[in-house]
Design a protein around this motif. Structure first.
Motif, PDB file in Angstrom:
ATOM      1  N   VAL A 156      -1.921  10.533  -9.801  1.00  0.00           N
ATOM      2  CA  VAL A 156      -0.864   9.477  -9.257  1.00  0.00           C
ATOM      3  C   VAL A 156      -1.338   8.150  -8.803  1.00  0.00           C
ATOM      4  CG1 VAL A 156       0.343  11.471  -8.394  1.00  0.00           C
ATOM      5  CG2 VAL A 156      -1.034  10.182  -6.885  1.00  0.00           C
ATOM      6  N   ASP A 157      -0.690   7.091  -8.545  1.00  0.00           N
ATOM      7  CA  ASP A 157      -0.974   5.892  -8.021  1.00  0.00           C
ATOM      8  C   ASP A 157      -0.624   5.932  -6.708  1.00  0.00           C
ATOM      9  OD1 ASP A 157      -2.464   5.046 -10.255  1.00  0.00           O
ATOM     10  OD2 ASP A 157      -0.531   3.818 -11.184  1.00  0.00           O
ATOM     11  N   PHE A 158      -1.200   4.995  -5.776  1.00  0.00           N
ATOM     12  CA  PHE A 158      -0.867   5.056  -4.464  1.00  0.00           C
ATOM     13  C   PHE A 158      -0.720   3.439  -4.112  1.00  0.00           C
ATOM     14  CE2 PHE A 158      -3.050   9.141  -4.050  1.00  0.00           C
ATOM     15  CZ  PHE A 158      -2.134   9.855  -3.011  1.00  0.00           C
ATOM     16  N   THR A 159       0.452   3.424  -2.938  1.00  0.00           N
ATOM     17  CA  THR A 159       0.509   2.127  -2.236  1.00  0.00           C
ATOM     18  C   THR A 159      -0.573   1.906  -1.305  1.00  0.00           C
ATOM     19  OG1 THR A 159       1.632   3.045  -0.430  1.00  0.00           O
ATOM     20  CG2 THR A 159       3.036   2.366  -2.313  1.00  0.00           C
ATOM     21  N   ASN A 160      -0.688   0.736  -0.493  1.00  0.00           N
ATOM     22  CA  ASN A 160      -1.451   0.521   0.337  1.00  0.00           C
ATOM     23  C   ASN A 160      -1.057   1.793   1.572  1.00  0.00           C
ATOM     24  OD1 ASN A 160      -2.488  -1.601  -0.982  1.00  0.00           O
ATOM     25  ND2 ASN A 160      -0.906  -2.957   0.016  1.00  0.00           N
ATOM     26  N   LYS A 161      -1.737   1.871   2.657  1.00  0.00           N
ATOM     27  CA  LYS A 161      -1.700   2.834   3.627  1.00  0.00           C
ATOM     28  C   LYS A 161      -0.474   2.509   4.429  1.00  0.00           C
ATOM     29  CE  LYS A 161      -4.457   1.214   7.392  1.00  0.00           C
ATOM     30  NZ  LYS A 161      -5.345   1.306   8.305  1.00  0.00           N
ATOM     31  N   TYR A 162       0.060   3.334   4.882  1.00  0.00           N
ATOM     32  CA  TYR A 162       1.253   3.108   5.864  1.00  0.00           C
ATOM     33  C   TYR A 162       0.797   3.726   7.197  1.00  0.00           C
ATOM     34  CZ  TYR A 162       3.676   7.606   4.878  1.00  0.00           C
ATOM     35  OH  TYR A 162       4.125   8.943   4.610  1.00  0.00           O
ATOM     36  N   TYR A 163      -0.114   4.609   7.388  1.00  0.00           N
ATOM     37  CA  TYR A 163      -0.796   5.062   8.601  1.00  0.00           C
ATOM     38  C   TYR A 163      -1.962   5.697   8.308  1.00  0.00           C
ATOM     39  CZ  TYR A 163       0.477   9.831   8.354  1.00  0.00           C
ATOM     40  OH  TYR A 163       0.977  11.365   8.212  1.00  0.00           O
ATOM     41  N   ASN A 164      -2.903   5.948   9.408  1.00  0.00           N
ATOM     42  CA  ASN A 164      -4.092   6.621   9.352  1.00  0.00           C
ATOM     43  C   ASN A 164      -4.438   7.562  10.571  1.00  0.00           C
ATOM     44  OD1 ASN A 164      -6.446   7.483   8.167  1.00  0.00           O
ATOM     45  ND2 ASN A 164      -7.544   5.369   8.269  1.00  0.00           N
ATOM     46  N   THR A 165      -4.746   8.644  10.423  1.00  0.00           N
ATOM     47  CA  THR A 165      -5.020   9.486  11.560  1.00  0.00           C
ATOM     48  C   THR A 165      -6.123  10.582  11.029  1.00  0.00           C
ATOM     49  OG1 THR A 165      -3.209  11.024  11.224  1.00  0.00           O
ATOM     50  CG2 THR A 165      -3.097   9.260  12.964  1.00  0.00           C
ATOM     51  N   PHE A 207     -10.632  12.900   3.511  1.00  0.00           N
ATOM     52  CA  PHE A 207      -9.483  12.306   4.031  1.00  0.00           C
ATOM     53  C   PHE A 207      -8.912  11.075   3.793  1.00  0.00           C
ATOM     54  CE2 PHE A 207     -11.657  15.393   6.896  1.00  0.00           C
ATOM     55  CZ  PHE A 207     -10.706  16.430   6.842  1.00  0.00           C
ATOM     56  N   GLY A 208      -9.761  10.586   2.675  1.00  0.00           N
ATOM     57  CA  GLY A 208      -9.405   9.334   1.939  1.00  0.00           C
ATOM     58  C   GLY A 208      -9.335   8.004   3.103  1.00  0.00           C
ATOM     59  N   ASP A 209      -8.447   7.239   2.662  1.00  0.00           N
ATOM     60  CA  ASP A 209      -8.300   5.806   3.105  1.00  0.00           C
ATOM     61  C   ASP A 209      -6.854   5.586   3.768  1.00  0.00           C
ATOM     62  OD1 ASP A 209     -10.913   4.763   2.136  1.00  0.00           O
ATOM     63  OD2 ASP A 209     -10.063   4.617   0.281  1.00  0.00           O
ATOM     64  N   GLY A 210      -6.436   6.779   4.586  1.00  0.00           N
ATOM     65  CA  GLY A 210      -5.124   6.641   5.039  1.00  0.00           C
ATOM     66  C   GLY A 210      -4.073   7.420   4.329  1.00  0.00           C
ATOM     67  N   VAL A 211      -2.796   7.155   4.726  1.00  0.00           N
ATOM     68  CA  VAL A 211      -1.679   7.715   4.080  1.00  0.00           C
ATOM     69  C   VAL A 211      -1.171   6.960   3.359  1.00  0.00           C
ATOM     70  CG1 VAL A 211       0.494   8.917   4.501  1.00  0.00           C
ATOM     71  CG2 VAL A 211      -1.684   9.663   5.889  1.00  0.00           C
ATOM     72  N   ILE A 213      -0.373   4.064  15.288  1.00  0.00           N
ATOM     73  CA  ILE A 213      -0.700   4.728  14.197  1.00  0.00           C
ATOM     74  C   ILE A 213      -1.399   4.185  12.768  1.00  0.00           C
ATOM     75  CG2 ILE A 213       1.537   4.947  13.143  1.00  0.00           C
ATOM     76  CD1 ILE A 213       1.176   8.062  12.937  1.00  0.00           C
ATOM     77  N   TYR A 214      -0.969   3.122  12.847  1.00  0.00           N
ATOM     78  CA  TYR A 214      -1.375   2.396  11.483  1.00  0.00           C
ATOM     79  C   TYR A 214      -2.918   2.529  11.258  1.00  0.00           C
ATOM     80  CZ  TYR A 214      -1.525  -1.150   7.687  1.00  0.00           C
ATOM     81  OH  TYR A 214      -2.016  -1.790   6.450  1.00  0.00           O
ATOM     82  N   GLY A 215      -3.537   2.351  12.373  1.00  0.00           N
ATOM     83  CA  GLY A 215      -5.075   2.222  12.378  1.00  0.00           C
ATOM     84  C   GLY A 215      -5.436   0.842  11.818  1.00  0.00           C
ATOM     85  N   LYS A 216      -6.979   0.772  11.829  1.00  0.00           N
ATOM     86  CA  LYS A 216      -7.669  -0.265  11.536  1.00  0.00           C
ATOM     87  C   LYS A 216      -7.578  -0.635  10.096  1.00  0.00           C
ATOM     88  CE  LYS A 216     -11.201   0.184  15.402  1.00  0.00           C
ATOM     89  NZ  LYS A 216     -12.672   0.482  15.578  1.00  0.00           N
TER      90      LYS A 216
END
Length: 259
Positions: free
Chosen positions: A102-111, A212-216, A256-259
């Motif tokens: 799949v293709d992903f958008t930019n993250k919308y949160y990261n934990t 865990f990748g680069d966020g969600v 929750i967005y993270g750095k």
């Protein structure tokens, strides 16, 4: 007569403005509603949670109608591929392995991910204490892959489940020694509940990008650049206009967005 003409003009203006929303094809979004506080079922059967609210805010920003399609987590990507849904907004981490499908958008949160076991259980950074322990993971999740590739070689017995709620039941019943999952999910969905009394986070936080990748992010079909661009623009817009923070503050006492 002038009033009638004015009313007629206003009515025509309203009719002409409707297609702005109606002409857009509804966005069918896949979600697993068994992942509080991100997505779960209210007593009346409706979906509630951070993911759900974010999705609705994005649809509002894009001026499209959200149509939510419930699906078990491990069935979300297959449903996307056969066009049962147009996007996945269900706390799906952006990983290299998933990017193949799949293709992903930019993250919308990261934990980070964490391990939960009985309070007082000692687990060091090398995780040697997990040898012989039964650890529950959600089937098809990044946590299952991490557990199989990192914890299993250390001697942990990995037990896959259809949902995190099923795992909690077996943890409290003593059929599992613990579970590894998203830290926020475990805190809000288990540790802060009556069922989670007597359990706690143990061991280190897990943040390895390999697992865990680069966020969600939000997943769309491979090559669907048009949908991807619209979603990325909407994510940036709700971050900018304060809507994101308004939703975040409803569920979390931290960024929750993270750095």
């Amino acid at each position: 007569m002038k009033k009638l003409v004015l009313l007629g003009a206003l009515a025509m203006s309203a009719v002409l403005s409707l297609p702005t929303f109606a002409d857009e094809k509804p966005l069918k979004i896949g979600i697993e509603a068994a992942y509080p506080p991100f997505a779960s079922k209210a007593p009346d059967g409706s979906i509630v949670g951070f993911d759900y609210d974010i999705g609705n805010a994005l649809c509002e920003e894009m001026k499209v109608k959200c149509v939510w399609v419930e699906q078990e987590f491990d069935g979300l990507i297959p449903a996307l591929k056969v066009r049962k849904i147009d996007a996945i907004l269900s706390s799906m981490s952006i990983t290299e392995d998933r990017k193949k499908s799949v293709d992903f958008t930019n993250k919308y949160y990261n934990t980070p991910a964490r391990l939960v076991m009985k309070a007082g259980t000692q687990v060091g950074d090398n995780l040697a204490e997990l040898k012989g322990k039964n650890i529950g993971v959600q089937r098809g999740s990044i946590h299952e892959r991490f557990a199989r590739e990192v914890l299993a070689p250390l001697g942990a017995e990995i037990k896959p489940y259809g949902s995190q709620n099923e795992i909690y039941l077996d943890v409290t019943a003593g059929r599992l020694d613990g579970t590894v999952a998203d830290a926020t999910l475990l805190d809000d969905g288990f540790l802060k509940t009556d069922a989670g009394k007597g359990f706690a986070f143990v061991g280190p936080a897990f943040t390895d990008v390999k697992y865990f990748g680069d966020g969600v992010g939000i997943a769309v079909r491979k090559g669907d650049k048009a949908e991807l661009d619209k979603l990325n623009a909407a994510i940036a817009a709700i971050r900018e206009n304060g809507k994101y923070k308004q939703i975040q503050d409803k569920y979390f006492a931290f960024d929750i967005y993270g750095k």
